[in-house]
Design a protein around this motif. Structure first.
Motif, mmCIF file in Angstrom:
data_model
loop_
_atom_site.group_PDB
_atom_site.id
_atom_site.type_symbol
_atom_site.label_atom_id
_atom_site.label_comp_id
_atom_site.label_asym_id
_atom_site.label_seq_id
_atom_site.Cartn_x
_atom_site.Cartn_y
_atom_site.Cartn_z
ATOM 1 N N ARG A 1 0.855 -1.148 -0.039
ATOM 2 C CA ARG A 1 0.108 -0.206 0.103
ATOM 3 C C ARG A 1 0.871 1.301 -0.174
ATOM 4 N NH1 ARG A 1 -3.538 0.773 5.142
ATOM 5 N NH2 ARG A 1 -1.448 1.588 5.902
ATOM 6 N N LEU A 2 0.659 2.129 -1.085
ATOM 7 C CA LEU A 2 1.244 3.391 -0.960
ATOM 8 C C LEU A 2 0.101 4.486 -0.686
ATOM 9 C CD1 LEU A 2 3.660 5.280 -1.446
ATOM 10 C CD2 LEU A 2 3.170 5.207 -3.828
ATOM 11 N N LYS A 3 0.465 5.339 0.078
ATOM 12 C CA LYS A 3 -0.567 6.330 0.534
ATOM 13 C C LYS A 3 -0.028 7.753 0.652
ATOM 14 C CE LYS A 3 -4.213 6.818 4.180
ATOM 15 N NZ LYS A 3 -4.911 6.479 5.337
ATOM 16 N N LEU A 4 -0.869 8.718 0.183
ATOM 17 C CA LEU A 4 -0.425 10.166 0.320
ATOM 18 C C LEU A 4 -1.463 10.704 1.209
ATOM 19 C CD1 LEU A 4 0.931 8.812 -2.417
ATOM 20 C CD2 LEU A 4 1.438 11.367 -3.004
ATOM 21 N N PHE A 5 -0.860 11.465 2.234
ATOM 22 C CA PHE A 5 -2.153 11.861 2.918
ATOM 23 C C PHE A 5 -1.992 13.303 3.425
ATOM 24 C CE2 PHE A 5 -3.840 12.428 7.241
ATOM 25 C CZ PHE A 5 -5.163 12.103 7.367
ATOM 26 N N HIS A 6 -2.982 14.180 3.562
ATOM 27 C CA HIS A 6 -2.627 15.650 3.765
ATOM 28 C C HIS A 6 -3.984 15.870 4.939
ATOM 29 C CE1 HIS A 6 -1.925 19.629 3.899
ATOM 30 N NE2 HIS A 6 -3.430 20.163 3.581
ATOM 31 N N ASP A 7 -3.497 16.466 6.179
ATOM 32 C CA ASP A 7 -4.455 16.672 7.019
ATOM 33 C C ASP A 7 -4.442 17.946 7.443
ATOM 34 O OD1 ASP A 7 -6.399 16.858 9.209
ATOM 35 O OD2 ASP A 7 -5.595 15.220 10.240
#
Length: 1011
Positions: free
Chosen positions: A788-794
């Motif tokens: 799994r490759l995840k790009l996350f912005h919060d």
């Protein structure tokens, strides 16, 4: 422990600082100038409509060598005018929505204002659109040594006092930043700045006169000296009555008496100040006293309060001790009075102004004393030295906190910040029984520094995150100053501080000016203090590696594992006593130092623990340990201060439950409590009573902090889980190995409520499955991997907090991509409002013969029966929909809050989820809708856009949600049976955010929970 630390922090709310002045305009031979701003105000308070009508005369004297063609004016009360000001936007960034949603009645500011000079109306304009900064355009240029007189007429509407410093509450008035004032013009030019709640001020010196008319039964405390003899006699009589009533008298009523129909006019005068505050309440009780300074001057002390008489009867004593102490340390108190006022617990509490401070209600006399001491001490720094608090807040906050700590240590040498906990069995158990008073600022520093979220103590106020503003400008700065004092020696330090104070009082010194005085007056090099301890966020880590005995002493090998070269003390210890302490010069890398002596048991770097060091458990070594590095771990129940003095392994009994394992019992072992460590591990074996087998979880993570402007940190680690999938005759279980690498992108340091990271995780899964051969059941192992490759912005620091996520999931013969976005549109200060989520996903590679793990998109999302990666926590894996535990759900994929089988697809799916918080009750109305590949085509009587709506019960701050379906599209009704009322309970779903109640994860994010 954390509760105690938090209690200490609550008293360190932002401090508003006073300015004092003596009537001279330069330092001989220094070329330093200082402008003069003399102010006279005639004001009338209309308390029924909370409005102040005023006429102001400003005499502005240009003592600079420059010609001024404009004058920058601060109208700081206009910060409360609307929700677009810098003040309002800062509150939003700090997740405070109260002011944004305030009614017009609760806001305030200047309703009218006019500027006039020499009988001519002056033109003016807002500076860069700011409501609280204006540019005045005098008719004539203001040449060096010229004076201009400006008349200002204005009406000020008081906002509610719950927002910040200026305000009213139940006809009590807190008049701070209540009049227009010119910005400071210094050697850097004009210093215009908007009003902020976090981040204080910089104003010009002058003399001040106030004539205040208000209803007769108001009692007023102010920065100025009262001129009315009749009012003085009234206050004296009130003080006598308060004294005779004694400290046990009940508190004043919350609602004040009606205002008198007659008025009085009070006259106040004060010289040499840059700010003037006054506070009016009809319920004040008063206590008066006086003290004599060594200079022979007499200073009157006043306490104005409405509640907690038993505590406030001691306040005049606190005021007297504070004034005497600082008068001896730096210089005589220049005014003839000092006052403490009790106000409400709000944004304006625990603040100081010239000769007066406002304090909220406290829980103990010790707490009240400490805050008053701190606030009074500010008069000698921002008040008299008058540094630019917005640009260099560490000067005022750091020195005030340092002297506060020093005063309390000298007055109470046997006490500690832990109070009655110190020396108790509980303290001994937690490993804090013999900690000194320096531990409180150190722990607050480590709260941010341990995760490299700290900022330099010398940063501008606007550049700092909310918690860094306190932990760095107060605590790290105070620790650093105390370390400097120990390095120079207290006598030398005090001498230099008095020189600095005499040279720079009333002339706005900055960090460079402090540095010049210390460098000139001391024979020792102090550049490390300004460059590294104050001017940087570089980490300090000194390690005592080995000890070698020589005939005439000891050779100590010391390694500098940090980023700072700094002088350091080493103490030689015999049993229970420090025999001798020696200072050694700074170095980089590794060095050997000689410590003369014949018989020592151990050596300790920074024995008094004054240095803001990132790691302290490598500072001490027994002589018998010699060159060895082996330190056996110490087994400790529950926890201590992690890595503080020992290498610890902590343990605690644990229990748990899930449907597949039943009741579980075991032990948890871990190497961390507080603060966080760069390497952390956790082991939790448990016995499953239902399966008669071992279950549990273990993980280990290492955090790296690369010296990169793009990356903040990288976190690598592994996690193992082993739990049941079923119970009974054919027990099944799964084992998951999860390895991950997470890279956190640097985000604006002024708000660490923004998180952006890239995460790569590989799951290796072995699970047991039930099969049949010739009609006979058997269990076989299924092994597979998932990447799994995840790009996350919060972003939680904006008015519309939102999250964005891109995810790529790959397994054998399968690749899928998805995008998720969610946001909140708030409608009130409680952060309730409209919640919206959007999901879209597409398979880029589909398995030809799908079997094994189910990676399909679905309208409902991941369910216990369709778990594939086992990274989400379900109370019962592989439970069928329609059963209680089978209806646990997560808002993934389509996010439908309903147990529907619709939408299972190996192609694409798009969905939207909406919810609106209902007022008063913890309920939301929700509506979910979506579509997917061949929706309405492959199954008879299905629709292209299925949907469902209902009510969501929100419990425990959104940790537990229970979904009650009320409406649905016809296809969901028919297929899932929504039209069968007797099965309604089977259609209720629920979700539990286990990650939010994980104490280990909450500990890592403790710094975000404070605000």
């Amino acid at each position: 422990m954390l509760k105690n630390i938090l209690m200490k922090f609550c008293n360190h709310t932002p401090v508003f600082l006073a300015l004092l002045l003596i009537p001279f305009t330069g330092i001989s031979g220094s070329g330093v100038f200082r402008q003069q701003s003399n102010i006279e105000i005639k004001a009338q308070l209309s308390d029924h409509d909370r409005t102040l009508h005023a006429e102001m005369k400003l005499e502005y004297i240009n003592n600079s060598p420059d010609t001024l063609r404009t004058i920058y004016m601060h109208l700081w009360a206009n910060a409360y005018k609307n929700n677009r000001t810098a003040f309002a936007m800062q509150l939003i960034e700090n997740r405070n929505y109260d002011f944004h949603f305030a009614s017009e009645e609760d806001r305030g500011g200047y309703s009218t204002i006019e500027f006039e000079s020499s009988g001519q109306r002056l033109s003016w304009s807002n500076y860069r659109g700011a409501e609280d900064i204006v540019l005045l355009y005098p008719e004539q240029p203001l040449y060096p040594s010229d004076t201009v007189v400006i008349h200002i007429r204005y009406s000020l509407v008081f906002p509610h006092a719950r927002f910040s410093r200026l305000g009213h509450h139940n006809e009590a008035f807190y008049a701070t930043q209540w009049y227009p004032k010119p910005a400071v013009y210094d050697h850097t030019g004009w210093n215009p700045m908007s009003y902020l709640h976090r981040g204080e001020f910089y104003s010009e010196f002058g003399n001040f006169q106030l004539s205040l008319t208000l209803p007769e039964n108001y009692i007023v405390a102010s920065s100025g000296i009262l001129q009315n003899e009749k009012e003085k006699a009234f206050l004296s009589q009130l003080a006598l009555s308060t004294y005779l009533e004694g400290p046990e008298r009940p508190d004043a009523p919350d609602l004040p008496p009606p205002s008198s129909k007659t008025t009085k006019t009070l006259h106040f005068h004060q010289e040499n100040i840059h700010d003037f505050a006054w506070f009016a309440d009809k319920r004040f009780r008063v206590l008066m006293d006086s003290l004599s300074l060594n200079s022979g001057e007499t200073v009157s002390t006043f306490a104005f309060f409405t509640h907690q008489a038993s505590l406030w009867f001691k306040v005049n004593g606190y005021l007297a001790e504070s004034v005497k102490y600082m008068s001896e340390k730096l210089g005589p108190y220049p005014w003839s009075q000092v006052t403490a006022v009790q106000g409400i617990t709000s944004g304006g509490a625990d603040m100081e102004y010239p000769a007066i401070t406002i304090i909220d209600r406290k829980t103990s006399d010790k707490e009240l004393e400490r805050v008053i001491v701190h606030e009074v001490f500010h008069n000698w720094f921002y008040g008299i030295l008058a540094s630019n608090e917005r640009k260099e807040p560490w000067i005022d906050e750091g020195f005030a906190t340092y002297y506060e700590s020093r005063f309390l240590e000298e007055k109470y040498p046997d006490s500690s910040y832990w109070g009655t906990l110190s020396g108790s069995p509980v303290a001994s158990f937690l490993g804090i029984s013999n900690l000194n008073n320096n531990i409180t600022p150190y722990l607050w520093y480590m709260l941010k520094a341990a995760r490299h979220l700290d900022q330099p103590a010398g940063s501008h106020a606007e550049e700092m995150s909310e918690l860094n503003y306190y932990t760095m400008t107060y605590f790290k700065a105070a620790m650093s100053i105390k370390y400097l004092e120990n390095y120079l020696g207290q006598e030398e330090f005090d001498r230099i501080m008095r020189v600095f104070y005499r040279q720079w009082k009333f002339h706005h010194p900055g960090t460079a000016d402090i540095r010049e005085v210390f460098s000139r007056e001391s024979s020792k090099n102090v550049s490390w203090f300004f460059d590294d301890l104050i001017g940087s966020d570089k980490k300090i880590n000194l390690e005592l590696r080995s000890i070698r005995k020589e005939s005439d002493g000891y050779i100590l090998t010391i390694r500098n594992k940090g980023q700072v070269s700094i002088p350091y003390p080493v103490a030689a210890i015999t049993p229970g006593n420090v025999t001798e302490t020696r200072w050694f010069d700074s170095f980089a890398g590794e060095t050997e130092v000689f410590f003369p002596g014949q018989s020592f048991d151990s050596f300790h770097i920074d024995h008094d623990e004054l240095l803001p060091e990132i790691q302290r458990n490598n500072n001490r070594r027994e002589v018998s340990a010699g060159q060895g590095n082996l330190r056996l771990p110490h087994l400790q129940f529950l926890g201590r201060l992690t890595g503080y003095r020992k290498n610890n392994i902590y343990w605690v009994p644990v229990t748990g439950y899930n449907v597949n394992d039943g009741v579980m019992a075991g032990l948890a072992f871990y190497n961390y409590v507080f603060p966080v460590s760069s390497f952390e591990w956790f082991l939790m074996p448990k016995y499953s009573t239902l399966r008669d087998d071992i279950a549990g979880t273990a993980w280990a993570y290492k955090e790296f902090y690369p010296s990169s402007h793009r990356l903040h940190s990288m976190r690598a680690g592994a996690k193992v889980k082993r739990y049941g999938l079923s119970s009974g005759r054919y027990d099944r279980k799964y084992t998951q190995l999860e390895t991950s690498l997470q890279a956190h992108i640097n985000t604006p340091v002024s708000s660490r409520r923004i998180s952006t990271y890239i995460d790569f995780t590989q799951f290796l899964i072995q699970r047991e499955r039930l099969g049949f051969t010739a009609g006979q059941p058997f269990i076989f192992n299924e092994n597979y991997y998932v990447n799994r490759l995840k790009l996350f912005h919060d972003n939680q620091s904006t008015f519309y907090p939102h999250k964005l996520s891109f995810e790529f999931l790959q397994a054998e013969n399968m690749l899928r991509a998805s995008f998720t976005a969610s946001a909140l549109i708030p409608v009130n200060a409680k952060k309730e409002g409209f919640h919206i989520r959007f999901f879209s996903g597409k398979f880029l590679l589909q398995p030809e013969n799908p079997a094994g793990p189910d990676f399909r998109f679905s309208l409902q999302g991941t369910t216990p029966g369709r778990a594939a990666t086992y990274d989400q926590t379900f109370m019962g894996y592989h439970q069928p929909a329609g059963t209680f535990w089978g209806n646990q759900t997560t808002q993934t994929f389509g996010g439908f809050r309903y147990p529907t089988p619709l939408g299972l697809t190996w192609n694409w799916l798009t969905a939207v989820n909406m919810a609106f918080d209902l007022p008063v009750v913890p309920l939301r109305f929700y509506w979910d809708a979506g579509t997917y590949h061949r929706a309405g085509k492959d199954i008879i009587n299905t629709q292209q856009f299925p949907w469902v709506g209902g009510l969501q019960l929100v419990l425990f701050r959104n940790i537990v949600n229970i979904n009650l379906p009320l409406f649905a599209s016809n296809d969901i009704k028919e297929i899932a049976g929504l039209n069968k009322l007797d099965d309604f309970y089977q259609r209720i779903t629920f979700s539990i955010q286990f990650e939010r109640i994980n104490p280990m994860e909450a500990r890592r994010n403790f710094h975000l929970l404070l605000f």
